[in-house]
Design a protein around this motif. Structure first.
Motif, short mmCIF file in Angstrom:
data_model
loop_
_atom_site.label_atom_id
_atom_site.label_comp_id
_atom_site.label_asym_id
_atom_site.label_seq_id
_atom_site.Cartn_x
_atom_site.Cartn_y
_atom_site.Cartn_z
N ARG A 55 -4.51 -7.39 7.53
CA ARG A 55 -5.63 -7.45 6.60
C ARG A 55 -6.01 -6.08 6.07
O ARG A 55 -6.32 -5.91 4.90
CB ARG A 55 -6.82 -8.05 7.38
CG ARG A 55 -7.84 -8.68 6.48
CD ARG A 55 -9.13 -8.88 7.22
NE ARG A 55 -10.20 -8.62 6.26
CZ ARG A 55 -10.84 -9.56 5.59
NH1 ARG A 55 -10.59 -10.80 5.82
NH2 ARG A 55 -11.76 -9.26 4.71
N TYR A 56 -5.92 -5.08 6.97
CA TYR A 56 -6.33 -3.73 6.60
C TYR A 56 -5.46 -3.19 5.47
O TYR A 56 -5.95 -2.63 4.50
CB TYR A 56 -6.25 -2.83 7.83
CG TYR A 56 -6.47 -1.38 7.53
CD1 TYR A 56 -7.74 -0.91 7.21
CD2 TYR A 56 -5.42 -0.48 7.57
CE1 TYR A 56 -7.95 0.42 6.92
CE2 TYR A 56 -5.62 0.85 7.28
CZ TYR A 56 -6.88 1.29 6.96
OH TYR A 56 -7.08 2.61 6.66
N ASP A 114 -6.29 -4.92 2.22
CA ASP A 114 -7.54 -4.37 1.69
C ASP A 114 -7.29 -3.03 1.01
O ASP A 114 -7.76 -2.77 -0.09
CB ASP A 114 -8.55 -4.17 2.82
CG ASP A 114 -9.52 -5.34 2.89
OD1 ASP A 114 -9.77 -5.94 1.84
OD2 ASP A 114 -10.02 -5.63 3.99
N THR A 168 -7.07 -15.01 4.47
CA THR A 168 -6.09 -14.11 3.84
C THR A 168 -5.72 -14.59 2.44
O THR A 168 -5.38 -13.78 1.58
CB THR A 168 -4.83 -14.02 4.72
OG1 THR A 168 -5.24 -13.91 6.07
CG2 THR A 168 -4.00 -12.82 4.35
N LEU A 218 -7.62 -12.82 -0.06
CA LEU A 218 -7.17 -11.44 -0.22
C LEU A 218 -5.91 -11.37 -1.06
O LEU A 218 -5.78 -10.54 -1.96
CB LEU A 218 -6.89 -10.82 1.16
CG LEU A 218 -8.06 -10.15 1.85
CD1 LEU A 218 -7.58 -9.53 3.14
CD2 LEU A 218 -8.68 -9.11 0.96
#
Lengths: 305, 441
Positions: free
Chosen positions: B124-125, B128, B268, B271
């Motif tokens: 996820r990082y 992002d 996700t 994202l």
């Protein structure tokens, strides 16, 4: 009328501080042709050094306030001037002959460095000092108990500005260094051919500009009784606005612009809204530039074909 | 290092141990004076409100020693490397290498970018971070139109970013309009503000232009802070709706995309969707810029950057040229702002400070004024590099400032100082950016 007179005094004092910072911008611009974005932060450093040296002197047992202030002034001018010199050597000299945006960005980078350096080394909190110079005069006792006050600090700020300006004008117009500076402003290559040490002259310009900013920083400390790491940005933008308003590159213009910005801000806060004082200052800048594209006292640009 | 290894033009530069030592000693002495009060003494407001201080001579000594050692290392490196190459005309092999890299690096980078959500699906990082980088790529490409192509120095670009973000946030929260309706509106509003800024600055040049754009950026920010009834002031706007995939929300509910596709919901997805959204928007910016450069208006921008007087003599209308540049750049800024608002779900004036403007300008200049690939690489380097120092917290901006100064000294012309010409006679040759003027508009 009394209220107006009081605001006039406040505006002139604030304007003197802006004017002192603006001269640093204008000098550097006149000679190197670049906006020294770090200049506002040099002013902030000057304020911090004045604060710290004041604290140290007081704790060393000195009690004579005039002596302390004199030492503080000299120390903060000397150390801040060295900051100006170092910044020029590290960030601007290697980019002297580079294209125009590069030194501007390295100046912005330097401004971030100085802001965050003082935040890291001195903490983010506002540093208050108790009033050092107290007392003042009541100029006029008006109706409804409102009196026009002129405090000793205000007198001192204005006097210091006048003295520094007189010294500075003498330096630029009468000394060898001043002549070199004016020569470099006209044409660096020609000046170098005629035996002017251009590098040294530019260094000295930064040194003198930083010393003037230190005086402004100390006056700010005395007048408002506080310094913080972020004050350089706001004051810097205002002083830069003042320099452009007066016509960047023109020394009397810088002082005039400083006074104008100080007065506009004070009167706007007094009669309209405090929140929008900066908006007013910037809007008037834009309006003035629309009608006078090179500022109040700026020379019209010659278009070379 | 002996003096003979230095290049002839710099042979006069002294070298040798004594010289290095002397230089380092002077640096250390300067550092001692500079840091004596700022580092040697620490002040803090005491319990009674008065200021107290304590000394930190250990830190001061460490700093001075660091400067002394660092100065020796830098001087040795400098003598070992020799003077920095100042040749402005690019040598042939370098030129062909660059054009080869330029031909393959950009598509490779693009393919890799497309695959990022596939490769890093679980991280996820990284997703992002890549969304953040792409936002800055888009901002950089947008500002590139104004600074890189038209040569108009804009220090208040973040104002349009703010206009776009607030347009979307306010339209969506007050009128319930969807992201896809608001996106073009945000772009149009920002372009309108770009024209509005363009009018007063038409007669201004160089640094006067810079200060007016800076002032404009500050005015917009101050108005946002103070117009509390509309913008929420320093508290900002919260509860900004998330974007929908053309009407289908990316939520775990029954009408969400996951339910409709019959797959299990995962945060996700949103994202990944945001990633492709900003990628598409950035590519749109790039495509429009490249197309515009081939059109008369784009060539007028570049002509304006090179010489305004000649431009007017050729009958180019500088007024419309400048206004279109401001409007186009502002529009992309506004679109990026709307995306920012929908990604964050919350905006406040803190996101639109001068620091952001400076960051985007740094990306454009570091990228090499007008080089699209360069801007993308610079955004990756600056934003990614900035992220590396997240752990350093309060030292982060300090390191960032130092990096900015060093990068400018190292590459004043940007990472990619060459670009392909828009039009050419017979043979396509890389143009060194030393030949490109800037910011005189």
């Amino acid at each position: 009328m009394d209220y107006f007179a009081q605001q006039l005094i406040n505006g002139l004092v604030l304007g003197s501080i802006y004017g002192l910072i603006a001269i640093g911008y204008t000098m550097v611009y006149g000679i190197v042709g670049m906006i020294n974005f770090a200049h506002g932060d040099i002013f902030m450093i000057g304020g911090f050094i004045a604060l710290i040296s004041f604290l140290v002197l007081v704790s060393l047992g000195l009690t004579a306030i005039p002596l302390i202030l004199l030492i503080v002034l000299l120390v903060s001018m000397a150390i801040t001037a060295l900051y100006g010199w170092t910044i020029e050597r590290i960030a601007y000299r290697p980019l002297r002959h580079s294209f125009r945006l590069a030194p501007m960005l390295s100046a912005i980078g330097m401004s971030f460095v100085l802001t965050n350096f003082s935040q890291v080394s001195q903490g983010a909190r506002v540093k208050p000092v108790p009033p050092i110079i107290t007392g003042g005069y009541t100029l006029h006792e008006g109706a409804q108990g409102f009196a026009v006050q002129l405090s000793n600090v205000q007198i001192m700020v204005v006097l210091a500005t006048i003295v520094v300006l007189a010294l500075f004008t003498w330096l630029v117009s009468r000394t060898r260094l001043g002549r070199d500076m004016r020569a470099c402003e006209q044409d660096q290559t020609m000046a170098a051919l005629l035996g002017v040490d251009v590098d040294r002259t530019i260094s000295m310009t930064f040194v003198i500009g930083a010393a003037l900013a230190a005086v402004a920083g100390m006056m700010y400390l005395l007048y408002y009784g506080l310094v913080d790491f972020f004050m350089g940005f706001v004051a810097g933008i205002k002083a830069f606005t003042a320099a452009v308003l007066g016509g960047i590159g023109s020394l009397p213009g810088a002082m005039l612009g400083g006074l104008a910005i100080g007065l506009i801000e004070t009167f706007w806060s007094a009669y309209f809204s405090v929140e929008y004082k900066d908006v007013a200052a910037f809007s008037i800048l834009i309006v003035v530039l629309i009608f006078m594209p090179t500022g109040l006292l700026g020379r019209p640009e010659v278009e070379k074909v | 290092m002996s003096a003979t290894s230095a290049r002839p033009s710099h042979a006069a530069q002294p070298s040798g141990g004594a010289f290095i030592l002397k230089k380092a000693l002077i640096s250390a002495l300067v550092a001692l004076v500079l840091f004596s009060l700022m580092i040697g003494v620490r002040t803090e407001a005491g319990p009674q409100g008065g200021l107290i201080y304590w000394t930190r001579f250990g830190d001061l000594a460490a700093m001075v020693a660091t400067v002394f050692g660092g100065s020796i290392v830098v001087e040795l490196l400098r003598q070992w490397w020799g003077p920095v190459d100042k040749d402005s005309i690019v040598p042939k092999p370098v030129q062909s290498a660059i054009s080869f890299a330029g031909r393959w690096l950009a598509p490779a980078l693009l393919v890799f970018t497309f695959l990022v959500p596939v490769i890093f699906y679980d991280q996820r990082y990284i997703l992002d971070l890549s969304i953040l980088v792409l936002t800055y790529v888009m901002l950089g490409w947008g500002l590139n139109v104004v600074v890189g192509l038209a040569g108009l120095l804009d220090l208040g670009y973040v104002a349009f970013y703010a206009v776009g973000a607030y347009s979307y946030a306010l339209l969506a929260t007050n009128f319930g309009l969807s992201f896809w309706v608001c996106l073009p509106l945000a772009g149009i509003l920002a372009a309108f503000w770009g024209v509005l800024l363009g009018f007063p600055v038409l007669r201004l040049r160089g640094d006067y232009l810079a200060i007016v754009t800076l002032a404009f950026g500050e005015i917009i920010r101050l108005v946002i802070i103070n117009w509390q009834s509309l913008t929420g002031g320093p508290n900002g706007v919260s509860g900004i709706p998330r974007p929908t995939m053309f009407g289908i929300p990316l939520t775990p509910g029954d009408d969400g995309l996951a339910a409709k596709l019959g797959i299990e919901f995962s945060p996700t997805h949103r994202l990944v969707f945001l990633f492709y959204l900003i990628l598409a928007m950035a590519l749109l910016t790039n495509w429009v810029t490249i197309r515009l450069r081939r059109l008369p208006i784009g060539r007028a921008w570049e002509a304006l950057r090179e010489d305004e007087v000649a431009c007017r003599a050729l009958g180019i209308n500088t007024t419309t040229t400048k206004l279109t540049a401001f409007a186009t750049g502002a529009m992309f800024g506004g679109l990026a702002g709307a995306f920012f608002a929908t990604r964050q779900g919350f905006i406040s004036p803190e996101s639109f400070t001068f620091q952001e403007s400076a960051l985007v300008l740094a990306i454009v200049v570091l990228g090499g004024m007008g080089s699209q690939l360069g801007v993308a690489l610079a955004a990756l380097a600056m934003i990614g590099g900035f992220e590396l120092f997240r752990g350093l917290d309060q030292y982060r901006m300090l390191v960032f400032g130092i990096a900015m100064v060093l990068l400018m000294i190292w590459r004043p012309r940007g990472l990619i100082g060459h670009r392909a010409p828009t039009v050419f006679l017979e043979r396509n040759q890389a143009i060194s950016s030393d030949l490109v003027k800037e910011g005189h508009g």
